[in-house]
Design an enzyme around this catalytic site. Structure first.
Site, PDB file in Angstrom:
ATOM      1  N   GLY A  15     -27.700  -7.011 -13.078  1.00  0.00           N
ATOM      2  CA  GLY A  15     -26.553  -6.377 -13.739  1.00  0.00           C
ATOM      3  C   GLY A  15     -25.283  -6.569 -12.919  1.00  0.00           C
ATOM      4  N   LYS A  16     -25.199  -7.698 -12.241  1.00  0.00           N
ATOM      5  CA  LYS A  16     -24.018  -7.976 -11.407  1.00  0.00           C
ATOM      6  C   LYS A  16     -22.747  -8.065 -12.249  1.00  0.00           C
ATOM      7  CE  LYS A  16     -25.966 -11.708  -9.836  1.00  0.00           C
ATOM      8  NZ  LYS A  16     -27.358 -11.554 -10.251  1.00  0.00           N
ATOM      9  N   GLY A  17     -22.908  -8.577 -13.484  1.00  0.00           N
ATOM     10  CA  GLY A  17     -21.741  -8.755 -14.346  1.00  0.00           C
ATOM     11  C   GLY A  17     -21.024  -7.444 -14.600  1.00  0.00           C
ATOM     12  N   LYS A  18     -21.813  -6.416 -14.863  1.00  0.00           N
ATOM     13  CA  LYS A  18     -21.218  -5.113 -15.158  1.00  0.00           C
ATOM     14  C   LYS A  18     -20.505  -4.548 -13.918  1.00  0.00           C
ATOM     15  CE  LYS A  18     -22.591  -0.459 -16.370  1.00  0.00           C
ATOM     16  NZ  LYS A  18     -23.476   0.368 -17.169  1.00  0.00           N
ATOM     17  N   ASN A  38     -27.249 -21.586 -15.242  1.00  0.00           N
ATOM     18  CA  ASN A  38     -28.563 -20.929 -15.141  1.00  0.00           C
ATOM     19  C   ASN A  38     -28.368 -19.416 -15.134  1.00  0.00           C
ATOM     20  OD1 ASN A  38     -27.286 -21.219 -12.668  1.00  0.00           O
ATOM     21  ND2 ASN A  38     -29.131 -21.532 -11.473  1.00  0.00           N
ATOM     22  N   GLY A  40     -26.554 -15.773 -16.337  1.00  0.00           N
ATOM     23  CA  GLY A  40     -26.122 -15.188 -17.597  1.00  0.00           C
ATOM     24  C   GLY A  40     -25.759 -13.732 -17.383  1.00  0.00           C
ATOM     25  N   HIS A  41     -24.551 -13.386 -17.768  1.00  0.00           N
ATOM     26  CA  HIS A  41     -24.118 -11.984 -17.675  1.00  0.00           C
ATOM     27  C   HIS A  41     -23.888 -11.480 -19.077  1.00  0.00           C
ATOM     28  CE1 HIS A  41     -23.428 -12.526 -13.519  1.00  0.00           C
ATOM     29  NE2 HIS A  41     -22.236 -13.043 -13.581  1.00  0.00           N
ATOM     30  N   GLN A 223     -27.355 -15.511  -9.661  1.00  0.00           N
ATOM     31  CA  GLN A 223     -28.736 -15.420  -9.172  1.00  0.00           C
ATOM     32  C   GLN A 223     -28.804 -14.326  -8.096  1.00  0.00           C
ATOM     33  OE1 GLN A 223     -27.494 -19.014  -9.234  1.00  0.00           O
ATOM     34  NE2 GLN A 223     -27.891 -18.641 -11.376  1.00  0.00           N
ATOM     35  N   THR A 300     -32.251 -17.953 -21.080  1.00  0.00           N
ATOM     36  CA  THR A 300     -33.362 -18.669 -21.732  1.00  0.00           C
ATOM     37  C   THR A 300     -34.137 -17.799 -22.707  1.00  0.00           C
ATOM     38  OG1 THR A 300     -34.818 -18.058 -19.912  1.00  0.00           O
ATOM     39  CG2 THR A 300     -33.711 -20.192 -19.731  1.00  0.00           C
ATOM     40  N   LEU A 331     -30.924   2.847 -14.014  1.00  0.00           N
ATOM     41  CA  LEU A 331     -31.657   4.058 -13.635  1.00  0.00           C
ATOM     42  C   LEU A 331     -32.268   4.712 -14.879  1.00  0.00           C
ATOM     43  CD1 LEU A 331     -32.191   5.779 -11.083  1.00  0.00           C
ATOM     44  CD2 LEU A 331     -30.163   7.114 -11.653  1.00  0.00           C
ATOM     45  N   ASP A 332     -31.568   4.593 -15.997  1.00  0.00           N
ATOM     46  CA  ASP A 332     -32.027   5.200 -17.258  1.00  0.00           C
ATOM     47  C   ASP A 332     -33.389   4.668 -17.715  1.00  0.00           C
ATOM     48  OD1 ASP A 332     -30.218   2.892 -17.470  1.00  0.00           O
ATOM     49  OD2 ASP A 332     -30.767   2.912 -19.589  1.00  0.00           O
ATOM     50  N   GLY A 415     -26.852   3.135 -18.226  1.00  0.00           N
ATOM     51  CA  GLY A 415     -26.857   2.593 -19.584  1.00  0.00           C
ATOM     52  C   GLY A 415     -26.042   1.321 -19.632  1.00  0.00           C
TER      53      GLY A 415
END
Ligand code: IMP
Length: 433
Positions: A15-18, A38, A40-41, A223, A300, A331-332, A415
């Site tokens: 969840g790095k994108g968030k 490779n 994807g966020h 990654q 993928t 955490l949810d 969430g």
């Protein structure tokens, strides 16, 4: 703090994108430093879902400079699709910059990635088959083709010929594939060159200018630590270095330019593709994590393997990246899982105990994890916005993790929406904006 690096602490998909999206609010520039499509966020903004493979997620903030650094391997077709897709949804991409030195994924890289995996059969790595490994291999062999080459058709053609020559044998099965036609390939890539030209830049210099001017720059990793080519679970890794140290090389800055390292960790463990996974759950708890956590790859669509949070591996990742802070996501998803387990040591098949992440591949492959059992909670936590809102066992879980690895947790995700987060401890200056 001008230079902030965000890295994954597990096997990716943390969840790095968030987290980047949240921290980007206060930053002036976001730069990706390794990997390719490779990654994807998925970012959820006001109920709208955005998926990115190459473009830094900060692009949703129209006032931020977003750069694809030299350390990234770039498939120009995918990049163009992303740019085009964003524009069609009304997202301004004028602030995108692409390093002239980034290496290009060519059609033969994709074919060789797939062929290599097929050849390995049962021993395959489970790559994303996006051509990542073959592209980085060409970069190291000095046969790579870079973004700047797109701007000169003659040079481009020569370089493609030189790069394909040593691959003749392995490409023989694809001889008739129109994708490999030299003329057509050159033409196609020249077209991408025309389209991408307005975005091509010296992104390292842009980073220096931002940092020297006191701006905040986020170095966005893709990654994660355990997929690192040098420090991960080799050979079941990606072909780049997702650790924080690589931000310097992949963006073109010095170690002193990085002031904070944030590690993003899921509240449990997941992995896509093959390789050791000491805390893997192949039972109904694992299936429940897949379902509750929607554990299917953004890139993928593959079902992710799931397991208990591995604190031995996390402590390793913390040290390797010298993390200053952790952001715990999802955490949810643990609501209703009782009891909860976290791995605190490994035991080898010979009975030896490992408190630290073992460097030896055979040990890691046969190690079983030993657990600490923690009380779970049953209340949904999606509406919690402060630490005090969380059920006591959830707070205790976070405290246990933080104490075990010796790093404060600054953020907890409860969430998918961007406001479903809890800031812990001192309010960081970052939040002020
Ligand atoms: P490659 O990066 O496509 O060569 O794949 C090498 C390994 O890294 C495989 O196990 C992939 O599943 C894994 N991998 C690559 N990118 C990601 C990612 O963004 N998230 C999770 N796993 C990844």
């Amino acid at each position: 703090m001008p230079g902030i690096c965000i890295v994954g602490a597990q096997w990716g998909d943390e969840g790095k994108g968030k987290i980047t999206d949240l921290l980007a609010e206060r930053a002036e520039m976001i730069v990706r430093f390794q990997g390719g499509n490779n990654a994807g966020h998925t970012i959820v903004r006001g109920g709208e879902e955005f998926k990115f493979h190459l473009i830094p997620s900060g692009i949703l903030h129209s006032d931020k400079l977003c750069a694809i650094g030299n350390g990234v391997v770039l498939d120009p077709r995918i990049l163009w699709e992303e740019i085009d897709g964003l524009r069609r949804r009304g997202v301004d991409v004028a602030n995108l910059r692409v390093s002239a030195n980034a290496h290009l994924i060519m059609p033969y890289h994709v074919l060789l990635d797939t062929a290599g995996e097929m050849k390995l059969g049962k021993l395959s790595i489970g790559t994303t088959r996006r051509g990542i490994g073959p592209c980085y291999a060409d970069k190291a062999a000095r046969l790579g083709i870079r973004v700047q080459d797109l701007l000169d058709p003659k040079i481009l053609r020569k370089k493609i010929m030189a790069a394909m020559e040593p691959k003749r044998l392995s490409l023989r099965p694809f001889e008739k594939d129109p994708l490999l036609d030299l003329h057509a390939m050159t033409e196609e890539y020249v077209t991408y060159g025309h389209r991408l030209e307005p975005y091509i830049a010296d992104t390292a210099r842009l980073c220096w200018e931002a940092l020297d001017g006191g701006d905040t720059v986020i170095f966005e990793g893709a990654q994660a630590t355990l997929l690192d080519l040098d420090h991960g679970t080799y050979p079941f890794v990606t072909s780049s270095n997702p650790v924080a140290g690589a931000a310097c090389i992949g963006a073109g800055v010095g170690p002193h330019d990085i002031d904070e390292v944030w590690g993003v960790v899921k509240a449990y463990q997941t992995r896509v593709g093959a390789g050791p996974f000491p805390t893997e759950l192949e039972d109904e708890v694992g299936a429940r994590l897949v379902e509750a956590g929607h554990e299917f790859g953004t890139t993928t669509g593959r079902r992710r393997r799931t397991g208990w949070l591995d604190l031995v591996a996390l402590r390793y990742a913390v040290r390797l990246n010298r993390m200053d802070y952790l952001a715990v996501t999802k955490l949810d998803v643990l609501t209703g899982v009782e009891p909860l387990r976290v791995a605190v040591r490994y035991r080898s098949s010979e009975g030896a105990v490992f408190d630290e992440f073992p460097y030896h591949q055979s040990i890691l492959h046969s190690a079983s994890a030993e657990y600490e059992e923690l009380p779970g909670w049953t209340e949904p936590v999606g509406d919690c916005r402060t630490q005090a809102d969380l059920p006591a066992p959830a707070r205790d879980f976070l405290r246990y993790v933080s104490d075990f690895v010796g790093v404060p947790i600054r953020l907890a995700g409860v969430g998918p929406d961007r406001d479903q987060v809890i800031w812990l401890g001192d309010e960081p200056a970052l939040r002020a904006a």
